[in-house]
Design an enzyme around this catalytic site. Structure first.
Site, PDB file in Angstrom:
ATOM      1  N   GLY A  81     -52.451 -46.247 -53.986  1.00 51.70           N
ATOM      2  CA  GLY A  81     -51.828 -47.394 -54.663  1.00 51.70           C
ATOM      3  C   GLY A  81     -52.265 -48.732 -54.143  1.00 51.70           C
ATOM      4  O   GLY A  81     -51.545 -49.720 -54.314  1.00 51.70           O
ATOM      5  N   GLY A  82     -53.434 -48.793 -53.467  1.00 53.78           N
ATOM      6  CA  GLY A  82     -53.950 -50.082 -53.011  1.00 53.78           C
ATOM      7  C   GLY A  82     -52.953 -50.813 -52.130  1.00 53.78           C
ATOM      8  O   GLY A  82     -52.339 -50.212 -51.244  1.00 53.78           O
TER       9      GLY A  82
ATOM     10  N   SER B  31     -55.012 -50.323 -46.531  1.00 62.90           N
ATOM     11  CA  SER B  31     -53.546 -50.247 -46.641  1.00 62.90           C
ATOM     12  C   SER B  31     -53.072 -48.807 -46.519  1.00 62.90           C
ATOM     13  O   SER B  31     -51.873 -48.540 -46.581  1.00 62.90           O
ATOM     14  CB  SER B  31     -53.085 -50.794 -47.991  1.00 62.90           C
ATOM     15  OG  SER B  31     -53.446 -52.141 -48.119  1.00 62.90           O
TER      16      SER B  31
ATOM     17  N   ASN C  92     -61.973 -45.826 -53.017  1.00 60.22           N
ATOM     18  CA  ASN C  92     -61.428 -47.117 -53.420  1.00 60.22           C
ATOM     19  C   ASN C  92     -61.072 -47.125 -54.900  1.00 60.22           C
ATOM     20  O   ASN C  92     -60.165 -46.422 -55.289  1.00 60.22           O
ATOM     21  CB  ASN C  92     -62.344 -48.276 -53.035  1.00 60.22           C
ATOM     22  CG  ASN C  92     -61.579 -49.609 -53.043  1.00 60.22           C
ATOM     23  OD1 ASN C  92     -60.359 -49.602 -52.862  1.00 60.22           O
ATOM     24  ND2 ASN C  92     -62.251 -50.705 -53.261  1.00 60.22           N
TER      25      ASN C  92
ATOM     26  N   THR D  75     -57.169 -42.986 -55.263  1.00 60.13           N
ATOM     27  CA  THR D  75     -57.097 -42.703 -53.834  1.00 60.13           C
ATOM     28  C   THR D  75     -56.150 -41.544 -53.865  1.00 60.13           C
ATOM     29  O   THR D  75     -55.484 -41.302 -54.876  1.00 60.13           O
ATOM     30  CB  THR D  75     -56.488 -43.896 -53.054  1.00 60.13           C
ATOM     31  OG1 THR D  75     -57.459 -44.930 -52.962  1.00 60.13           O
ATOM     32  CG2 THR D  75     -56.062 -43.528 -51.620  1.00 60.13           C
TER      33      THR D  75
END
Ligand code: DON
Length: 558
Positions: A459-460, A440, A388, A368
């Site tokens: 970073g999810g 997020s 993603n 991302t």
């Protein structure tokens, strides 16, 4: 009464911040992104008379060419804008949407267990892309230049090619097995079926043509006509459920960003379908009730982790796509709610997550991407965009030159079972026809009396806590060049553990946190790829910092 007074005070503060910011302008422009070619693309467009929004289109499109493992035309993004002229702040929600024909049974295997392959690899994992519509929208409504100019650098790089950096090659090797399944993916990214080695030139003439179509015809160039048909046929041939209707109906949403104040700073950040802004507000509202300056590091970390734990629990419980589910946003962001959370925090002891109402997390990397831009007019852009996981679904439709996202995995596809980031969710975040998966991504502005910062990272699930730690460091006086590199720590409610990069804590700090009941796990890997810019209105100093964790990052002020 108190609340109304608080609101009035906040509005007055906001008004002054707006007036003050409109009164003067930065001496130069600043761009920080995950790749020097993308940063240069932004400056090229500024030099042609474009503003920060044109530069954002150029940077975003160039990243889709030079960093396809992280974001691209087959993905989506959230773009936070602030227009200097009138102080308008807006979030362009170009998040992907679920296909209308989505069937949650696709994501459960014959054994009744989650089918993680369908959730993360190939066409069933791909949601309808929002990135092209986001770029078209940004250029049309906020930019000064035609798309043909702002997309030109990306088109040129896609056609001419470039030599990928080490991170690109390493991440490509990590995703090789899935890429090798699909002939068009393998033809684009592999050399004789193998992951390419350093020195290889990556070109995507098909992607150059797709970008040219968008430059010529806007949304129609992607979401309707010949390319739409090619995409739908390609996805369906491999078992996906896209239809022409899905593409024709895709719409960008303009949403009001979330805004709140923390210790005299005004934070403007992502609203749902991102969970980031709400979680940041919850955490900072909790921390605002403590005199952090008087505490030692261990107690500061303890209280921050306790606030993170509670905010991530609420994410799993309450949040989803605002167009489909109701959410108690005002309650979650209210200072009274934060006071309640604070009252549940023991000053010396960790709260086991299992004692909080119920709701798991593997390693997360840099797939991302986030860029931050400030131009000489004072326009601001914080853009976080994604496919993603690394190289998204790994699936390229023949003739298109770009990988499709695997954003379906950001939905709670099997309620109560964790996604790739260990995130849990309930039916609020289940896919409905045309709905957006919870994100997020947390592009943010931090506006103080003298300083303005633009910040974000990939970073999810860790995006939120990284942005939090970046905001706190900026407020404490650190500049983007240094805070983007700080070692980080993270807690997301479940698993009930503080994960920490090497160097985040001294051995004594780890012992003290463990004595309070925290589990601390040092991660072998480093995470995130933060890109931030700032301007000090008093001194005129400008900074652009790109995370040293990414070897291609580039922060430039000129
Ligand atoms: O929107 C989200 O929250 C995720 N799709 C972001 C994925 C991500 O940051 C992957 N990078 N490590």
């Amino acid at each position: 009464m108190k609340r109304i007074r608080g609101f009035a005070v906040a509005m007055t503060a906001l008004f002054f911040v707006h007036v003050a910011l409109a009164a003067d302008t930065p001496p130069r422009a600043a761009i920080a992104s995950a790749h020097s070619l993308a940063t240069e693309a932004g400056f090229e467009v500024l030099a042609q008379g474009g503003n920060a929004f044109d530069a954002a289109v150029a940077v975003a499109a160039a990243l889709s060419v030079v960093e396809p493992q992280s974001s691209g035309i087959g993905g989506g993004g959230l773009f936070l804008l602030r227009r200097a002229g009138d102080g308008k702040e807006v979030m362009i929600d170009a998040r992907e949407t679920s296909p209308i024909a989505v069937d949650m049974k696709d994501y459960v295997g014959a054994n009744g267990e989650p089918d993680r392959d369908h959730a993360t690899n190939g066409p069933l994992s791909a949601a309808i892309p929002g990135e092209p519509a986001g770029l078209v929208w940004m250029a049309k409504h906020y930019g000064k230049l035609p798309l043909a100019k702002s997309l030109a650098p990306a088109i040129r790089i896609a056609r001419k090619g470039f030599k990928p950096d080490g991170r690109f090659l390493k991440e490509l090797a990590m995703r090789k097995e899935v890429i090798a399944r699909y002939p068009a993916s393998a033809a684009l990214y592999l050399v004789d079926g193998e992951a390419p080695k350093s020195g290889w030139t990556f070109k995507s003439p098909d992607l150059a043509r797709v970008l040219e179509r968008i430059a010529e015809s806007g949304n129609d160039g992607f979401y309707r006509g010949e390319l739409a048909q090619v995409l739908v046929d390609g996805v369906r041939r491999q078992g996906g459920r896209w239809t022409l209707d899905d593409l024709a109906k895709y719409e960008v949403k303009e949403r009001a960003p979330l805004a709140f104040d923390y210790r005299g700073w005004h934070i403007v950040t992502a609203s749902p379908p991102s969970s980031g802004g709400i979680a940041l507000a919850e955490i900072l509202n909790v921390l605002g009730g403590y005199d952090l300056g008087k505490l030692d590091r261990v107690h500061r970390v303890h209280l921050t982790v306790e606030a993170m734990r509670r905010a991530y629990r609420d994410r799993a419980e309450y949040l989803g796509d605002p167009d489909f589910v109701g959410m108690p946003i005002a309650r979650l962001m209210s200072p009274d709610y934060a006071a309640g959370l604070r009252a549940s925090i023991h000053p010396e002891k960790a709260t086991p997550s299992e004692l909080l109402p119920p709701y798991l997390a593997p390693e997360q990397g840099t797939h991302t991407t986030h860029f931050s831009i400030m131009d000489k007019e004072g326009n601001l852009v914080a853009g976080t965009q994604t496919v993603n996981l690394i190289f998204g679904s790994g699936f390229v439709v023949p003739g298109t030159g770009f990988v499709l996202n695997n954003e379906m995995d950001d939905f709670a596809l099997v309620p109560g079972k964790p996604n790739a980031f260990g995130m849990l969710g309930n039916d609020r975040n289940a896919p409905k026809p045309g709905s957006r998966p919870l994100s997020s991504m947390s592009p943010s502005f931090v506006i103080g009396e003298d300083k303005v910062g633009v910040i974000g990272t990939p970073g999810g699930s860790r995006i939120i806590t990284m942005v939090l730690e970046g905001i706190l460091a900026f407020i404490d006086g650190e500049s983007p060049e240094t805070f983007v590199g700080n070692p980080r720590y993270h807690h997301q409610y479940m698993p009930d553990v503080i994960s920490a990069e090497k160097g985040a804590f001294t051995p004594d700090e780890v012992r003290a946190l463990e004595a309070m009941g925290h589990k601390v796990s040092e991660s072998e890997r480093r995470w995130g790829f933060m890109n931030a810019v700032s301007w000090d209105r008093k001194t005129g100093a400008m900074h652009a910092g790109s995370d040293p964790r990414g070897d291609s990052g580039s922060g430039v002020v000129k």
